[in-house]
Design a protein around this motif. Sequence first.
Motif, PDB file in Angstrom:
ATOM      1  N   GLY A   5       4.217 -31.177 -61.921  1.00  0.00           N
ATOM      2  CA  GLY A   5       2.781 -31.108 -62.138  1.00  0.00           C
ATOM      3  C   GLY A   5       2.107 -29.688 -63.209  1.00  0.00           C
ATOM      4  O   GLY A   5       3.653 -29.147 -63.541  1.00  0.00           O
ATOM      5  N   PRO A  13      -4.530 -33.185 -67.370  1.00  0.00           N
ATOM      6  CA  PRO A  13      -5.652 -34.170 -67.013  1.00  0.00           C
ATOM      7  C   PRO A  13      -6.540 -35.190 -68.315  1.00  0.00           C
ATOM      8  O   PRO A  13      -7.268 -35.737 -67.945  1.00  0.00           O
ATOM      9  CB  PRO A  13      -7.644 -32.559 -66.697  1.00  0.00           C
ATOM     10  CG  PRO A  13      -6.473 -31.931 -66.956  1.00  0.00           C
ATOM     11  CD  PRO A  13      -5.033 -31.537 -67.993  1.00  0.00           C
ATOM     12  N   GLY A  21      -0.118 -31.534 -63.842  1.00  0.00           N
ATOM     13  CA  GLY A  21      -0.282 -32.767 -64.840  1.00  0.00           C
ATOM     14  C   GLY A  21      -1.733 -32.215 -65.970  1.00  0.00           C
ATOM     15  O   GLY A  21      -1.713 -31.508 -65.454  1.00  0.00           O
ATOM     16  N   THR A  34       3.644 -34.867 -65.134  1.00  0.00           N
ATOM     17  CA  THR A  34       3.983 -35.077 -66.326  1.00  0.00           C
ATOM     18  C   THR A  34       5.236 -36.013 -66.554  1.00  0.00           C
ATOM     19  O   THR A  34       5.899 -35.399 -66.284  1.00  0.00           O
ATOM     20  CB  THR A  34       3.295 -34.776 -67.374  1.00  0.00           C
ATOM     21  OG1 THR A  34       1.891 -34.164 -66.677  1.00  0.00           O
ATOM     22  CG2 THR A  34       3.046 -35.165 -68.891  1.00  0.00           C
ATOM     23  N   SER A  52       0.669 -39.722 -66.483  1.00  0.00           N
ATOM     24  CA  SER A  52       0.146 -37.958 -65.589  1.00  0.00           C
ATOM     25  C   SER A  52      -0.365 -38.477 -64.823  1.00  0.00           C
ATOM     26  O   SER A  52      -1.365 -38.934 -64.284  1.00  0.00           O
ATOM     27  CB  SER A  52      -0.180 -37.217 -66.623  1.00  0.00           C
ATOM     28  OG  SER A  52       0.076 -35.798 -65.881  1.00  0.00           O
ATOM     29  N   GLN A  53      -0.191 -37.549 -63.082  1.00  0.00           N
ATOM     30  CA  GLN A  53      -1.290 -37.791 -62.438  1.00  0.00           C
ATOM     31  C   GLN A  53      -1.038 -36.389 -61.976  1.00  0.00           C
ATOM     32  O   GLN A  53      -0.701 -35.179 -61.786  1.00  0.00           O
ATOM     33  CB  GLN A  53      -0.297 -38.158 -61.150  1.00  0.00           C
ATOM     34  CG  GLN A  53      -1.530 -39.391 -61.065  1.00  0.00           C
ATOM     35  CD  GLN A  53      -0.235 -39.910 -59.763  1.00  0.00           C
ATOM     36  OE1 GLN A  53       0.898 -40.243 -59.724  1.00  0.00           O
ATOM     37  NE2 GLN A  53      -0.915 -40.928 -59.135  1.00  0.00           N
ATOM     38  N   LYS A  54      -2.931 -36.043 -61.498  1.00  0.00           N
ATOM     39  CA  LYS A  54      -3.077 -34.279 -61.608  1.00  0.00           C
ATOM     40  C   LYS A  54      -2.234 -34.438 -60.087  1.00  0.00           C
ATOM     41  O   LYS A  54      -2.609 -34.861 -58.925  1.00  0.00           O
ATOM     42  CB  LYS A  54      -4.764 -34.371 -60.913  1.00  0.00           C
ATOM     43  CG  LYS A  54      -5.393 -33.158 -61.413  1.00  0.00           C
ATOM     44  CD  LYS A  54      -6.458 -33.792 -61.109  1.00  0.00           C
ATOM     45  CE  LYS A  54      -7.150 -31.366 -61.245  1.00  0.00           C
ATOM     46  NZ  LYS A  54      -8.142 -31.366 -60.130  1.00  0.00           N
TER      47      LYS A  54
END
Lengths: 144, 120
Positions: A82, A86, A84, A134, A128-130
């Motif tokens: 994290g 956006p 991440g 990543t 990538s996920q908030k």
Amino acid sequence: MSSRDMVILSYRVNPEDFAKAGDASSNTKKVLKKLGIPSDITRRVAIVTYEAEINITIHSNGGEIIVSIDKAKIEIIARDYGPGIPDIDRAMEKGYSTASDHVREMGFGAGMGLPNMKRCSDEFQIESQKGKGTTVTSTIYIHD
Amino acid sequence: MYLYEIRDILDAEVIAGMSRMDREVDFAFGADLMSDVLAFVNERTVLLTGLTNPQVIRTAEMMDIAAIIYVRGKRPDTASLELAEENGMTIMCTPYTLYTTSGILYNAGLKGIDELGVVT
Ligand SMILES: Nc1ncnc2c1ncn2[C@@H]1O[C@H](COP(=O)(O)OP(=O)(O)OP(=O)(O)O)[C@@H](O)[C@H]1O
Ligand SMILES: [Mg+2]
């Protein structure tokens, strides 16, 4: 290397640890040299791992870099925990950077890291996920 | 151009890699942002910078850069010097500013990376 051999290098990368940033890439480069990988390939891998290492150091809560080397290719996986990215398209633009002034004073924040990594890769992928993290995956083929 | 020629025209002090001044470079690149260096240079390049932290040496190491010139009287920190020695790099310090240093080298025949057509 015989055809069945595979070398895997794995490094932990800590957030904001600028004293150690670059150690993983430096070590990776030395190993590739020792394995007799062609120097242009070695340099491309060095650029990808170094940019990834600096990105994890600057932009993330920490993560790891895993380099897998077999006879045909080198795969670099840079994974962090994290925060991440956006907007990945935006992050991939040359010159786009969210680096702070403090980080710029250290020589980073040109917004060229991800574009450099892509340019040096034969295959390149970002997921990538908030909040979660990543993962950047780069594959570079070894020619003879 | 040989590193010893560069030393002479820049009135530079050599603080690492003195025994390897007979290496030759064709290009020079001035930068304080390391990703720009990683984007544009090759191993026949001398790096001009005012940035004194170890990441400069790490960047040069990744690119197989043989020599770094610190401009306007700047000197790299101790950690940088150790890393440079470890990697067999030549480190010089010149009193001239980045602009003047670039002008002197360009006049003496050292080309900019632009001439390779890599800068887009
Ligand atoms: N691992 C990451 N986690 C979160 N955000 C990231 C990560 N990597 C990159 N980013 C975001 O993408 C932007 C662009 O990254 P890129 O590496 O291209 O440039 P930079 O790191 O800002 O500067 P440079 O790499 O030129 O020193 C960063 O500024 C940051 O906002
Ligand atoms: Mg970056």
